[in-house]
Design a protein around this motif. Structure first.
Motif, short mmCIF file in Angstrom:
data_model
loop_
_atom_site.label_atom_id
_atom_site.label_comp_id
_atom_site.label_asym_id
_atom_site.label_seq_id
_atom_site.Cartn_x
_atom_site.Cartn_y
_atom_site.Cartn_z
N TRP A 124 81.69 14.14 78.25
CA TRP A 124 81.96 13.53 78.99
C TRP A 124 80.31 13.46 78.85
CZ3 TRP A 124 84.12 11.01 82.81
CH2 TRP A 124 85.56 11.16 82.54
N GLN A 125 79.59 14.85 78.81
CA GLN A 125 77.76 14.75 78.44
C GLN A 125 78.13 13.17 77.53
OE1 GLN A 125 78.13 18.18 76.37
NE2 GLN A 125 76.96 19.50 78.73
N ILE A 126 78.04 13.47 76.50
CA ILE A 126 78.00 11.93 75.64
C ILE A 126 78.28 10.53 76.66
CG2 ILE A 126 78.77 10.53 74.14
CD1 ILE A 126 79.43 12.62 72.04
N LEU A 127 78.92 10.42 77.65
CA LEU A 127 79.26 9.54 78.39
C LEU A 127 77.98 9.33 79.06
CD1 LEU A 127 83.61 9.05 78.80
CD2 LEU A 127 81.58 7.85 77.26
N LEU A 128 77.99 10.61 80.18
CA LEU A 128 77.13 10.69 80.88
C LEU A 128 75.93 9.93 80.27
CD1 LEU A 128 75.25 10.93 83.70
CD2 LEU A 128 75.11 13.64 82.91
N GLY A 129 74.98 10.31 78.90
CA GLY A 129 74.02 10.30 78.19
C GLY A 129 73.92 9.05 77.84
N PHE A 130 74.98 8.00 77.83
CA PHE A 130 74.80 6.72 77.25
C PHE A 130 74.68 6.24 78.81
CE2 PHE A 130 77.71 2.92 77.99
CZ PHE A 130 77.29 2.05 76.74
N ALA A 131 74.94 6.56 80.07
CA ALA A 131 74.98 5.42 81.43
C ALA A 131 73.25 5.64 81.53
CB ALA A 131 76.04 6.09 82.72
N LEU A 132 73.29 7.17 81.63
CA LEU A 132 71.68 7.13 81.89
C LEU A 132 70.39 6.81 80.92
CD1 LEU A 132 71.61 11.43 82.21
CD2 LEU A 132 71.24 9.64 84.42
N PHE A 133 70.84 6.50 79.12
CA PHE A 133 70.00 5.83 78.96
C PHE A 133 69.95 4.50 79.42
CE2 PHE A 133 69.47 3.14 75.15
CZ PHE A 133 67.80 3.21 75.30
N ARG A 134 70.87 4.05 79.49
CA ARG A 134 71.19 2.25 79.68
C ARG A 134 70.48 2.01 81.25
NH1 ARG A 134 70.74 -0.50 77.27
NH2 ARG A 134 70.77 -2.06 77.86
N LEU A 135 70.28 3.05 81.87
CA LEU A 135 69.69 3.24 84.00
C LEU A 135 68.68 2.79 82.78
CD1 LEU A 135 70.11 3.15 86.77
CD2 LEU A 135 69.76 5.83 86.70
N PHE A 136 67.80 3.68 82.70
CA PHE A 136 66.16 4.11 82.30
C PHE A 136 66.50 2.46 81.31
CE2 PHE A 136 67.23 8.04 83.28
CZ PHE A 136 66.06 8.60 84.68
N ASP A 137 66.66 2.41 80.46
CA ASP A 137 66.66 1.10 79.75
C ASP A 137 66.33 -0.42 80.32
OD1 ASP A 137 65.73 0.36 77.40
OD2 ASP A 137 67.34 -0.33 76.04
#
Length: 166
Positions: free
Chosen positions: A102-115
């Protein structure tokens, strides 16, 4: 790319993650997905210090390869160059000793948001450094923003949510 050297082809293949950067629609998301899939094998098993060394090496090699790919392709920061997504995505995970799915998936979503949204100073960061290093730095900063959000979410969970569950 018909008159390119072996080094040019290797640098471009590295910068585009081979065929992944040429997939249709959203090459940055594909690059981030590859980074997430590869992280448990190529990044997360290492200590936070070793991960930082990997990130530094990836920044240098990725910057050199991205700059070469820009020249070969004939475009500034071409969409198919996605090694910067690997750097940014792995930055999100760098300082967490253990990551759940879940943390990996959240990290993916957050990175895409900021990128994608490129808040200050991510948007202007590409101009700070020349060539391929400019390509790499904005994703590194987007990864830092995502990592800060991950730390905040982890702290909030440990401080408020986890105690209520026991």
């Amino acid at each position: 790319m018909t008159h390119t050297s072996t080094l040019d082809r290797a640098a471009t293949a590295f910068a585009t993650l081979g065929p992944v950067g040429h997939l249709p629609k959203a090459p940055g998301t594909w690059g981030s997905a590859v980074a997430v899939i590869a992280a448990p094998f190529l990044f997360l098993p290492f200590s936070p210090l070793t991960r930082c060394i990997i990130l530094a090496a990836l920044f240098v090699v990725g910057g050199l390869a991205s700059g070469r790919a820009e020249t070969v392709i004939g475009s500034k920061d071409p969409g198919c160059v996605i090694i910067d997504e690997v750097l940014g995505q792995w930055m999100v995970f760098a300082l967490f000793p253990i990551m759940t799915t879940w943390q990996i998936l959240l990290g993916f979503a957050l990175f895409r948001l900021f990128d994608i949204t490129k808040p200050w100073p991510v948007h202007s960061a590409e101009t700070w450094l020349p060539g391929g290093f400019g390509v790499m730095i904005d994703d590194l900063l987007a990864g830092c923003y995502a990592a800060l959000c991950m730390w905040g979410a982890r702290h909030a969970y440990l401080a408020w949510i986890a105690p209520m569950m026991h």
